[in-house]
Enzyme design. Structure first.
Site, PDB file in Angstrom:
ATOM      1  N   LEU A  71      36.240 104.365 -20.252  1.00  0.00           N
ATOM      2  CA  LEU A  71      35.325 103.174 -19.973  1.00  0.00           C
ATOM      3  C   LEU A  71      34.264 103.334 -21.023  1.00  0.00           C
ATOM      4  O   LEU A  71      33.862 104.526 -21.408  1.00  0.00           O
ATOM      5  CB  LEU A  71      34.605 103.793 -18.546  1.00  0.00           C
ATOM      6  CG  LEU A  71      35.408 103.399 -17.397  1.00  0.00           C
ATOM      7  CD1 LEU A  71      34.589 103.874 -16.163  1.00  0.00           C
ATOM      8  CD2 LEU A  71      35.793 102.232 -17.213  1.00  0.00           C
ATOM      9  N   ASP A  72      33.768 102.344 -21.186  1.00  0.00           N
ATOM     10  CA  ASP A  72      32.719 102.270 -22.382  1.00  0.00           C
ATOM     11  C   ASP A  72      31.406 102.979 -21.727  1.00  0.00           C
ATOM     12  O   ASP A  72      31.162 102.981 -20.601  1.00  0.00           O
ATOM     13  CB  ASP A  72      32.160 100.831 -22.286  1.00  0.00           C
ATOM     14  CG  ASP A  72      33.120  99.822 -22.940  1.00  0.00           C
ATOM     15  OD1 ASP A  72      33.884 100.286 -24.141  1.00  0.00           O
ATOM     16  OD2 ASP A  72      33.329  98.445 -22.755  1.00  0.00           O
ATOM     17  N   ALA A  73      30.496 103.469 -22.724  1.00  0.00           N
ATOM     18  CA  ALA A  73      29.208 103.974 -22.313  1.00  0.00           C
ATOM     19  C   ALA A  73      28.398 103.443 -21.090  1.00  0.00           C
ATOM     20  O   ALA A  73      27.891 103.878 -20.326  1.00  0.00           O
ATOM     21  CB  ALA A  73      28.397 104.681 -23.527  1.00  0.00           C
ATOM     22  N   ARG A  81      36.712  96.226 -23.714  1.00  0.00           N
ATOM     23  CA  ARG A  81      35.733  95.576 -23.195  1.00  0.00           C
ATOM     24  C   ARG A  81      36.104  94.275 -23.007  1.00  0.00           C
ATOM     25  O   ARG A  81      35.565  93.169 -22.743  1.00  0.00           O
ATOM     26  CB  ARG A  81      34.583  95.330 -24.354  1.00  0.00           C
ATOM     27  CG  ARG A  81      33.944  96.705 -24.815  1.00  0.00           C
ATOM     28  CD  ARG A  81      32.838  96.300 -25.914  1.00  0.00           C
ATOM     29  NE  ARG A  81      31.729  95.912 -25.393  1.00  0.00           N
ATOM     30  CZ  ARG A  81      30.755  96.453 -24.711  1.00  0.00           C
ATOM     31  NH1 ARG A  81      30.887  97.926 -24.592  1.00  0.00           N
ATOM     32  NH2 ARG A  81      29.749  95.815 -24.136  1.00  0.00           N
ATOM     33  N   THR A 102      29.598 101.391 -18.935  1.00  0.00           N
ATOM     34  CA  THR A 102      30.304 101.076 -17.699  1.00  0.00           C
ATOM     35  C   THR A 102      30.199 102.484 -16.989  1.00  0.00           C
ATOM     36  O   THR A 102      30.722 103.590 -17.377  1.00  0.00           O
ATOM     37  CB  THR A 102      31.512 100.460 -17.943  1.00  0.00           C
ATOM     38  OG1 THR A 102      31.553  99.391 -18.831  1.00  0.00           O
ATOM     39  CG2 THR A 102      32.268 100.136 -16.674  1.00  0.00           C
TER      40      THR A 102
END
Length: 205
Positions: A74-76, A161, A78
């Site tokens: 997961l992105d930072a 993303r 999210t």
């Protein structure tokens, strides 16, 4: 079949924490550093006393397990469900482009405040089918409004993303993004930063 001795964990990744293979940025920390005993949700929502049995291998500090990998980075910015395992084959099967494993997200958005119902419905149809990223068509998805500011989106692939890019293409700005399910495994009652070993009946799915 997955090895009987392998480890499978669920974690609720907090905002700003980084997934593996992400370049360090500023003072941000890695989600794997939260896999220590003090963050172990012993009574996770899917675990009953009968299911607990013996503690999993290296349950006190799973971050030190050799070969531990993340299933579904997961992105930072999210939050939500991440899975961890020391079974690399299982991780590849779950996250391969043709696995068909569903990933469910809750998405809080803005930019639609003046839309009428027809445009709202048209937007969810576009999110579900007919979009492409970098010229590559996306797999069919499921999308729908949960309320006036939140969408539910279910994907069967995991491009970089992807949910944010999809929303941007239909004129929506993502304010918050949270993954709540991977396949049959739900985030449930895990609190932010907590993790739990999954019981054997879920590991076999």
């Amino acid at each position: 079949m997955r090895r009987a001795t392998s480890l499978l964990l669920a974690q609720h990744k907090p905002f700003s924490f980084l997934s593996p293979s992400t370049a360090p940025r500023g003072n941000k920390k890695f989600a794997v550093d939260l896999l220590v005993q003090k963050n172990n949700a012993v009574a996770a929502p899917w675990v009953t006393n009968a299911q607990l049995g013996a503690p999993p291998r290296s349950a006190d500090h799973p971050r030190s397990v050799p070969g531990l990998v993340c299933i579904g980075r997961l992105d930072a910015d999210t939050t939500g469900l991440m899975l961890w395992t020391d079974d690399a084959d299982m991780a590849r099967r779950v996250m391969s482009a043709d696995s068909g494993v569903e990933k469910e997200y809750l998405v809080r958005v803005k930019g639609h405040e003046a839309w009428d119902e027809r445009r709202r419905e048209r937007t969810t149809r576009l999110l579900a089918h007919g979009m492409a990223i970098d010229g590559v068509p996306l797999h069919r998805a499921t999308a729908g409004w949960l309320n006036g500011e939140q969408l539910r989106v279910v994907l069967t692939e995991g491009r970089h993303r992807q949910v944010r890019k999809m929303c941007d293409m239909v004129g929506l700005e993502v304010l918050a993004l949270k993954r709540v399910r991977i396949g049959p495994i739900r985030l449930g009652g895990l609190r932010t930063g907590q993790w739990s070993a999954l019981p054997s009946h879920l590991q076999r799915r």
